[in-house]
Design an enzyme around this catalytic site. Structure first.
Site, PDB file in Angstrom:
ATOM      1  N   THR A  87       0.816  -1.226   0.000  1.00  0.00           N
ATOM      2  CA  THR A  87       0.000   0.000   0.000  1.00  0.00           C
ATOM      3  C   THR A  87       0.838   1.259   0.000  1.00  0.00           C
ATOM      4  O   THR A  87       0.483   2.255  -0.639  1.00  0.00           O
ATOM      5  CB  THR A  87      -0.920   0.002   1.249  1.00  0.00           C
ATOM      6  OG1 THR A  87      -1.787  -1.123   1.159  1.00  0.00           O
ATOM      7  CG2 THR A  87      -1.757   1.262   1.334  1.00  0.00           C
ATOM      8  N   ASP A  91       1.289  -6.377  -4.755  1.00  0.00           N
ATOM      9  CA  ASP A  91       0.509  -6.456  -3.526  1.00  0.00           C
ATOM     10  C   ASP A  91       1.118  -7.649  -2.777  1.00  0.00           C
ATOM     11  O   ASP A  91       1.388  -8.697  -3.393  1.00  0.00           O
ATOM     12  CB  ASP A  91      -0.960  -6.739  -3.878  1.00  0.00           C
ATOM     13  CG  ASP A  91      -1.859  -6.712  -2.654  1.00  0.00           C
ATOM     14  OD1 ASP A  91      -2.773  -5.878  -2.617  1.00  0.00           O
ATOM     15  OD2 ASP A  91      -1.645  -7.531  -1.732  1.00  0.00           O
ATOM     16  N   SER A  92       1.344  -7.528  -1.505  1.00  0.00           N
ATOM     17  CA  SER A  92       2.090  -8.583  -0.816  1.00  0.00           C
ATOM     18  C   SER A  92       1.308  -9.893  -0.712  1.00  0.00           C
ATOM     19  O   SER A  92       1.842 -10.904  -0.276  1.00  0.00           O
ATOM     20  CB  SER A  92       2.575  -8.121   0.557  1.00  0.00           C
ATOM     21  OG  SER A  92       1.542  -8.145   1.502  1.00  0.00           O
ATOM     22  N   ASP A 106       0.038  -7.225   4.368  1.00  0.00           N
ATOM     23  CA  ASP A 106      -0.692  -8.491   4.450  1.00  0.00           C
ATOM     24  C   ASP A 106       0.191  -9.688   4.778  1.00  0.00           C
ATOM     25  O   ASP A 106      -0.189 -10.550   5.572  1.00  0.00           O
ATOM     26  CB  ASP A 106      -1.456  -8.757   3.137  1.00  0.00           C
ATOM     27  CG  ASP A 106      -2.632  -7.798   2.950  1.00  0.00           C
ATOM     28  OD1 ASP A 106      -2.983  -7.107   3.929  1.00  0.00           O
ATOM     29  OD2 ASP A 106      -3.171  -7.743   1.843  1.00  0.00           O
ATOM     30  N   CYS A 148      -4.935 -19.054  19.501  1.00  0.00           N
ATOM     31  CA  CYS A 148      -4.996 -17.817  20.296  1.00  0.00           C
ATOM     32  C   CYS A 148      -3.869 -16.881  19.866  1.00  0.00           C
ATOM     33  O   CYS A 148      -2.787 -17.342  19.518  1.00  0.00           O
ATOM     34  CB  CYS A 148      -4.821 -18.104  21.780  1.00  0.00           C
ATOM     35  SG  CYS A 148      -6.135 -19.110  22.466  1.00  0.00           S
TER      36      CYS A 148
END
Ligand code: ASP
Length: 350
Positions: free
Chosen positions: A23, A66-67, A99, A288
Site C-alpha cells: 500500500t 501487492d504482498s 498483508d 490464540c
C-alpha cells in the site's frame, strides 16, 4: 523499557532501501477505484523529508506487488540482494505490503543466518500520496532505526524487525493484527524492541544479541511442501484425513485450541499418529493470539502423545516459514522436529 544510548555511525549512514510494493507505494486506479502497486520514484518523490536525514541512501526496486502475491521466490531475491550488499551498507529498509509482512519477516530471519545488521521492514495502511498517510513517518523512522548504532559503533538492531507506527517488533514474533489501525502489528508473546514517541526508546533487554560474531550466511533454499490445518468443532475425519494425505506434504502446522488442545476422539488421534508414522512433521501452535502451547490439559497431552511437536509460543507465520527453511536444508523429519523446538533467532521461547 530501558533506553539505550543511541548514536549514528562516524560516517554518513549508508542505507539500502529495497522496495517490493504494498500500500505504501500504491495509487488508485481511477477506473476501478482499487489501489494498485506503483513504482519507487513515485513513492520517494512523496517523501522529500528523507533528504533532511543526511544519509547515503540507495535503492533496489523489485516489480512492485501487492504482498498477497509474495512468494518464497521473492524471499530468495530479497536475501540475495541483502547478501550481495551486506558489507556496503549499515542497514537495510525493506518496503513491503502489510498483508504478508510477518511471513516475510519470519522467513528472512531464518534465511539470514548470523545477521548482525538491521533489516527493518515497514509499509503503511494508507498510500504515501494520501494526505493522512502513515507511510511517510514509517519510512523516516525505519531509516533512522536502520542507521542507529550503539556506543561501541555496532548496530543497535542486529535482526529482522518490523517498524510500524509506535513500535518496533521482532520480525519473527510479529503478526498483523489490524486491517485498519495504524498500529497494525503486534508481537503478542514478546515485548517491543523499541517504542516510538517523541524519541525512539530501545528496549535493550529485548533486542537480539548473538554471543559469537560469525559471517552472514544466506540460505536460499526453501521447501514449500508444508501446510496449515486449522481445527474447528465439527471437523470431520474425512476432511482431516484428506488434508493429512496431501501429496508431497512434509510438514504441517496444526492450529489448535487454547493451550494446544485438540479433539480426543480416537479417530482424530489415530489420523494424526498415522501421518506422523508416514514421516510427516506436525507442529502444534495455538489459534490464540497470545500465549502458547503448554502441557496443561489432557486434551493437549493426548495430542503430544501422538508425536506432535509443541510449537510453544511461536507465531503461525514463524512456524510455517521455519518449516520451509528446515526442510529446505534437506534435514530428515527427525532433524526438523528436533531443530523446531530450538530457537534459531529468537522466534520461540525454547
Ligand atoms: N494489500 C496490501 C499489501 O499487503 C496491504 C498493505 O500493504 O497494507 O500489499
Amino acid at each position: 523499557m530501558t533506553q539505550s544510548h543511541a548514536m549514528q555511525p562516524a560516517h554518513r549512514p549508508r542505507i539500502l532501501i529495497i522496495y517490493t510494493g504494498g500500500t505504501i507505494g500504491m495509487i488508485e486506479n481511477p477506473s476501478t477505484g482499487c489501489l494498485e502497486p506503483f513504482d519507487f520514484t513515485h513513492l520517494i518523490d512523496n517523501v522529500p523529508k528523507v533528504r533532511k536525514l543526511n544519509f547515503d541512501i540507495d535503492n533496489v526496486s523489485f516489480t512492485p506487488i501487492d504482498s498477497s502475491d509474495m512468494s518464497p521466490a521473492h524471499w530468495v531475491e530479497i536475501v540475495r540482494t541483502i547478501g550481495e550488499n551486506y558489507r556496503l551498507y549499515d542497514g537495510f529498509v525493506l518496503l513491503h505490503g502489510t498483508d504478508t509482512m510477518a511471513y516475510t519477516a519470519s522467513a528472512l530471519s531464518f534465511m539470514l543466518e548470523n545477521l548482525a545488521k538491521p533489516v527493518i521492514i515497514t509499509g503503511s495502511q494508507l498510500p504515501i500520496g494520501e494526505v493522512r498517510t502513515d507511510g511517510e513517518e514509517n519510512l523516516i523512522t525505519a531509516l533512522q532505526i536502520a542507521a542507529q548504532t550503539r556506543d561501541d559503533g555496532r548496530p543497535m538492531v542486529q535482526e529482522v524487525a518490523i517498524l510500524f507506527e509506535n513500535y518496533l517488533w521482532r520480525g519473527n514474533r510479529a503478526t498483523k493484527m489490524s486491517a485498519d489501525n495504524f498500529n497494525a502489528f503486534k508481537s503478542n508473546n514478546y515485548p517491543p524492541l523499541a517504542q516510538i514517541g517523541l524519541g525512539i526508546h530501545y528496549n535493550d533487554d529485548a533486542l537480539y544479541r548473538r554471543n559469537e560474531r560469525r559471517p552472514l550466511r544466506t540460505h536460499v533454499t526453501l521447501d514449500s511442501d508444508v501446510m496449515f490445518i486449522d481445527l474447528f468443532p465439527g471437523i470431520t475425519e474425512r476432511t482431516l484425513r484428506h488434508q493429512l494425505a496431501t501429496p508431497g506434504v512434509k510438514g504441517i502446522v496444526l492450529k489448535t485450541y487454547g493451550a494446544g488442545n485438540a479433539p480426543t476422539a480416537p479417530w482424530f488421534t489415530s489420523a494424526i499418529a498415522e501421518a506422523i508414522a508416514r514421516g510427516i512433521v506436525i507442529v502444534n501452535v495455538t489459534q490464540c493470539v497470545n500465549g502458547g502451547v503448554t502441557k496443561r490439559y489432557a486434551a493437549g497431552d493426548a495430542l503430544s502423545a501422538t508425536g506432535v511437536i509443541s510449537g510453544a509460543d511461536i507465531t503461525a507465520e514463524a512456524a510455517i516459514t521455519k518449516m520451509m527453511h528446515l526442510f529446505g536444508l534437506n534435514l530428515s523429519p527427525a532433524e526438523v522436529a528436533e531443530s523446531f523446538t530450538q530457537s534459531l533467532c529468537g522466534e520461540i521461547t525454547a
